[in-house]
Design a protein around this motif. Structure first.
Motif, PDB file in Angstrom:
ATOM      1  N   GLU A  49       0.689  -1.234   0.135  1.00 41.58           N
ATOM      2  CA  GLU A  49       0.084  -0.018   0.122  1.00 41.58           C
ATOM      3  C   GLU A  49       0.905   1.237   0.027  1.00 41.58           C
ATOM      4  OE1 GLU A  49      -3.343   2.473   2.977  1.00 41.58           O
ATOM      5  OE2 GLU A  49      -2.930   0.308   3.156  1.00 41.58           O
ATOM      6  N   ARG A  50       1.773   1.272   0.981  1.00 36.76           N
ATOM      7  CA  ARG A  50       2.749   2.405   0.807  1.00 36.76           C
ATOM      8  C   ARG A  50       3.436   2.579  -0.357  1.00 36.76           C
ATOM      9  NH1 ARG A  50       7.815   2.494   2.364  1.00 36.76           N
ATOM     10  NH2 ARG A  50       7.820   0.358   3.391  1.00 36.76           N
ATOM     11  N   ARG A  51       4.099   1.678  -0.891  1.00 39.15           N
ATOM     12  CA  ARG A  51       4.615   1.962  -2.027  1.00 39.15           C
ATOM     13  C   ARG A  51       3.860   2.119  -3.607  1.00 39.15           C
ATOM     14  NH1 ARG A  51       9.346  -3.017  -1.172  1.00 39.15           N
ATOM     15  NH2 ARG A  51       9.850  -2.042   0.620  1.00 39.15           N
ATOM     16  N   LEU A  52       2.708   1.580  -3.402  1.00 40.21           N
ATOM     17  CA  LEU A  52       1.696   2.114  -4.579  1.00 40.21           C
ATOM     18  C   LEU A  52       1.192   3.372  -4.502  1.00 40.21           C
ATOM     19  CD1 LEU A  52      -0.306  -1.212  -4.876  1.00 40.21           C
ATOM     20  CD2 LEU A  52       1.397  -0.543  -6.428  1.00 40.21           C
ATOM     21  N   ARG A  53       1.072   3.935  -3.101  1.00 44.38           N
ATOM     22  CA  ARG A  53       0.747   5.278  -2.933  1.00 44.38           C
ATOM     23  C   ARG A  53       1.762   6.225  -3.610  1.00 44.38           C
ATOM     24  NH1 ARG A  53      -3.966   6.804  -0.185  1.00 44.38           N
ATOM     25  NH2 ARG A  53      -5.049   5.280   1.106  1.00 44.38           N
ATOM     26  N   GLU A  54       3.130   5.841  -3.024  1.00 48.29           N
ATOM     27  CA  GLU A  54       4.162   6.772  -3.792  1.00 48.29           C
ATOM     28  C   GLU A  54       4.158   6.741  -5.068  1.00 48.29           C
ATOM     29  OE1 GLU A  54       7.412   4.689  -1.822  1.00 48.29           O
ATOM     30  OE2 GLU A  54       7.050   5.492   0.094  1.00 48.29           O
ATOM     31  N   LEU A  55       3.790   5.754  -5.942  1.00 51.34           N
ATOM     32  CA  LEU A  55       3.641   5.780  -7.315  1.00 51.34           C
ATOM     33  C   LEU A  55       2.549   6.482  -7.866  1.00 51.34           C
ATOM     34  CD1 LEU A  55       5.594   4.259  -9.637  1.00 51.34           C
ATOM     35  CD2 LEU A  55       3.863   2.325  -9.385  1.00 51.34           C
ATOM     36  N   LEU A  56       1.261   6.290  -7.380  1.00 52.84           N
ATOM     37  CA  LEU A  56       0.181   6.932  -7.645  1.00 52.84           C
ATOM     38  C   LEU A  56      -0.752   7.039  -6.513  1.00 52.84           C
ATOM     39  CD1 LEU A  56      -1.707   7.813 -10.146  1.00 52.84           C
ATOM     40  CD2 LEU A  56      -2.744   5.528 -10.255  1.00 52.84           C
ATOM     41  N   PRO A  57      -1.154   8.401  -5.933  1.00 56.97           N
ATOM     42  CA  PRO A  57      -1.537   8.614  -4.807  1.00 56.97           C
ATOM     43  C   PRO A  57      -2.969   8.518  -4.781  1.00 56.97           C
ATOM     44  CG  PRO A  57      -0.815  10.599  -5.656  1.00 56.97           C
ATOM     45  CD  PRO A  57      -0.357   9.533  -6.701  1.00 56.97           C
ATOM     46  N   VAL A  58      -3.634   7.511  -5.053  1.00 57.46           N
ATOM     47  CA  VAL A  58      -5.181   7.306  -5.085  1.00 57.46           C
ATOM     48  C   VAL A  58      -5.268   6.116  -3.965  1.00 57.46           C
ATOM     49  CG1 VAL A  58      -5.109   7.575  -7.447  1.00 57.46           C
ATOM     50  CG2 VAL A  58      -5.061   5.137  -6.596  1.00 57.46           C
ATOM     51  N   PRO A  59      -6.510   5.982  -3.600  1.00 58.58           N
ATOM     52  CA  PRO A  59      -7.008   5.083  -2.425  1.00 58.58           C
ATOM     53  C   PRO A  59      -6.536   3.547  -2.684  1.00 58.58           C
ATOM     54  CG  PRO A  59      -8.787   6.409  -2.911  1.00 58.58           C
ATOM     55  CD  PRO A  59      -7.792   6.926  -4.174  1.00 58.58           C
ATOM     56  N   ALA A  96      -0.789 -24.176   4.732  1.00 54.32           N
ATOM     57  CA  ALA A  96      -0.561 -25.309   4.737  1.00 54.32           C
ATOM     58  C   ALA A  96       1.044 -25.844   4.203  1.00 54.32           C
ATOM     59  CB  ALA A  96      -1.494 -26.123   3.844  1.00 54.32           C
ATOM     60  N   GLY A  97       1.789 -24.735   3.582  1.00 53.79           N
ATOM     61  CA  GLY A  97       2.978 -25.118   3.042  1.00 53.79           C
ATOM     62  C   GLY A  97       2.924 -25.629   1.603  1.00 53.79           C
ATOM     63  N   ARG A  98       1.537 -25.447   1.082  1.00 52.30           N
ATOM     64  CA  ARG A  98       1.571 -25.610  -0.564  1.00 52.30           C
ATOM     65  C   ARG A  98       1.878 -24.272  -1.443  1.00 52.30           C
ATOM     66  NH1 ARG A  98      -3.483 -27.766   1.813  1.00 52.30           N
ATOM     67  NH2 ARG A  98      -4.641 -25.697   0.959  1.00 52.30           N
ATOM     68  N   PRO A  99       2.429 -24.695  -2.602  1.00 56.04           N
ATOM     69  CA  PRO A  99       3.347 -23.403  -3.254  1.00 56.04           C
ATOM     70  C   PRO A  99       2.137 -22.874  -4.064  1.00 56.04           C
ATOM     71  CG  PRO A  99       3.544 -25.861  -4.391  1.00 56.04           C
ATOM     72  CD  PRO A  99       2.766 -26.098  -3.033  1.00 56.04           C
ATOM     73  N   GLU A 100       0.882 -23.092  -4.030  1.00 52.85           N
ATOM     74  CA  GLU A 100       0.070 -22.524  -4.848  1.00 52.85           C
ATOM     75  C   GLU A 100      -0.844 -21.132  -4.419  1.00 52.85           C
ATOM     76  OE1 GLU A 100      -0.390 -25.541  -4.460  1.00 52.85           O
ATOM     77  OE2 GLU A 100      -0.252 -26.545  -6.134  1.00 52.85           O
ATOM     78  N   PHE A 101       0.148 -20.202  -4.382  1.00 56.69           N
ATOM     79  CA  PHE A 101      -0.146 -18.904  -3.799  1.00 56.69           C
ATOM     80  C   PHE A 101       0.494 -17.683  -4.558  1.00 56.69           C
ATOM     81  CE2 PHE A 101       3.682 -19.955  -1.300  1.00 56.69           C
ATOM     82  CZ  PHE A 101       4.453 -18.843  -1.221  1.00 56.69           C
ATOM     83  N   ALA A 102       0.043 -16.439  -4.318  1.00 55.62           N
ATOM     84  CA  ALA A 102       0.569 -15.570  -5.247  1.00 55.62           C
ATOM     85  C   ALA A 102       0.050 -13.936  -4.532  1.00 55.62           C
ATOM     86  CB  ALA A 102      -0.362 -15.220  -6.550  1.00 55.62           C
ATOM     87  N   VAL A 103       0.976 -13.149  -4.911  1.00 56.31           N
ATOM     88  CA  VAL A 103       0.707 -11.798  -4.403  1.00 56.31           C
ATOM     89  C   VAL A 103       0.173 -10.988  -5.773  1.00 56.31           C
ATOM     90  CG1 VAL A 103       2.058  -9.542  -3.579  1.00 56.31           C
ATOM     91  CG2 VAL A 103       2.681 -11.980  -2.870  1.00 56.31           C
ATOM     92  N   MET A 104      -1.015 -10.080  -5.383  1.00 59.64           N
ATOM     93  CA  MET A 104      -1.634  -9.746  -6.534  1.00 59.64           C
ATOM     94  C   MET A 104      -2.217  -8.033  -6.370  1.00 59.64           C
ATOM     95  SD  MET A 104      -3.865 -12.482  -8.001  1.00 59.64           S
ATOM     96  CE  MET A 104      -5.317 -12.442  -6.839  1.00 59.64           C
ATOM     97  N   ALA A 105      -2.019  -7.195  -7.318  1.00 58.28           N
ATOM     98  CA  ALA A 105      -2.557  -6.019  -7.315  1.00 58.28           C
ATOM     99  C   ALA A 105      -3.144  -5.693  -8.724  1.00 58.28           C
ATOM    100  CB  ALA A 105      -1.288  -5.066  -7.144  1.00 58.28           C
ATOM    101  N   SER A 106      -4.101  -4.676  -8.847  1.00 66.53           N
ATOM    102  CA  SER A 106      -4.451  -4.207  -9.993  1.00 66.53           C
ATOM    103  C   SER A 106      -4.938  -2.561  -9.780  1.00 66.53           C
ATOM    104  CB  SER A 106      -5.800  -5.003 -10.688  1.00 66.53           C
ATOM    105  OG  SER A 106      -6.690  -4.986  -9.351  1.00 66.53           O
TER     106      SER A 106
END
Length: 266
Positions: A49-59, A96-106
């Protein structure tokens, strides 16, 4: 596009990946009945959140912030531009230690997703999409081929557990009778949508459609040439929790139409 990809990868490296298969006692909490969260989710969202706001200051409408204050999601409808963030998509897999996870933004402008990023930490794979400019896996542009000509060869997932039991059973029965392989899904939209874009799956039906889960992948699939639409055929747009339910994602329009007909047959 590259800068946001860097933000997600860096936040993942700082606070998510070090805790994969290494969560300490007390680092997993219940945020709502049946819904869990980890310290990694919360810390990653703060960083992103902090870094995205630095890039484009929107909610910034983040999954964990909205869990604490649901009113924050109103920005999707009241603000001209909004960041959406899912700091750890597939939290149950992560725990659970399973590899199927992600970090996402839009990035959503005027109610429409215009850019999307999906970072899969375990494979160090980045998927991106920009409205009108295509979908990408790393440096490779994605073009979704049509599904096989015969529905009996289609592979897909019907995620209908939030439906009434009778409707859930009917959909599952219809799907298993008509299609080649119907999987339970991989419990992470940030893995499943890329599977559609890459041609690993031909369709997925989702019922619950939280915006941070579905905005990135829907844009990825449509920019690759697939379809992501509400069950009435209307184009997907991210909605605040508690809004419209039901979303069908498919390799192409013909597949989308056929899957909808099959699943909802009496």
């Amino acid at each position: 596009m590259d800068k946001v990809a860097e933000i997600l990868a860096e936040a993942s490296a700082e606070v998510v990946e070090p805790r994969f298969r290494a969560l300490a006692a007390g680092e997993v909490m219940e945020k709502a009945p049946g819904e869990v969260v980890t310290v990694a989710d919360r810390e990653a969202e703060v960083i992103i959140e902090r870094r995205l706001r630095e890039l484009l200051p929107v909610p910034v409408v983040g999954e964990e912030a909205v869990a604490a204050d649901p009113a924050l999601a109103r920005a999707l409808h009241s603000e001209p531009a909004v960041w959406l963030v899912d700091p750890v998509d597939g939290t149950s897999n992560f725990i659970a230690g399973r590899p199927e996870f992600a970090v996402m933004a839009s990035l959503v402008r005027a109610g429409q997703t215009v850019a999307a990023w999906i970072w899969q930490p375990v494979t160090a794979t980045c998927y991106t999409a920009e409205l009108g400019a295509g979908a990408w896996r790393g440096g490779h542009r994605l073009t979704r081929p049509p599904a096989p000509a015969v529905p009996a060869k289609w592979r897909g997932s019907v995620k209908s557990r939030f439906l009434a039991p009778a409707d859930h059973e009917r959909m599952q029965r219809n799907a298993h009778a008509a299609f080649g392989e119907v999987t339970p899904g991989r419990h992470a939209a940030g893995i499943e949508y890329p599977d559609i874009a890459d041609g690993e799956l031909d369709f997925i039906l989702y019922w619950r459609t939280l915006p941070w889960d579905h905005a990135p992948g829907s844009l990825l699939v449509t920019e690759a040439g697939g379809v992501s639409a509400r069950l009435d055929g209307s184009t997907y747009r991210p909605e605040a929790p508690g809004g419209v339910d039901g979303l069908l994602v498919a390799a192409d329009r013909d597949t989308w139409e056929h899957v909808r007909t099959v699943l909802f047959a009496d």
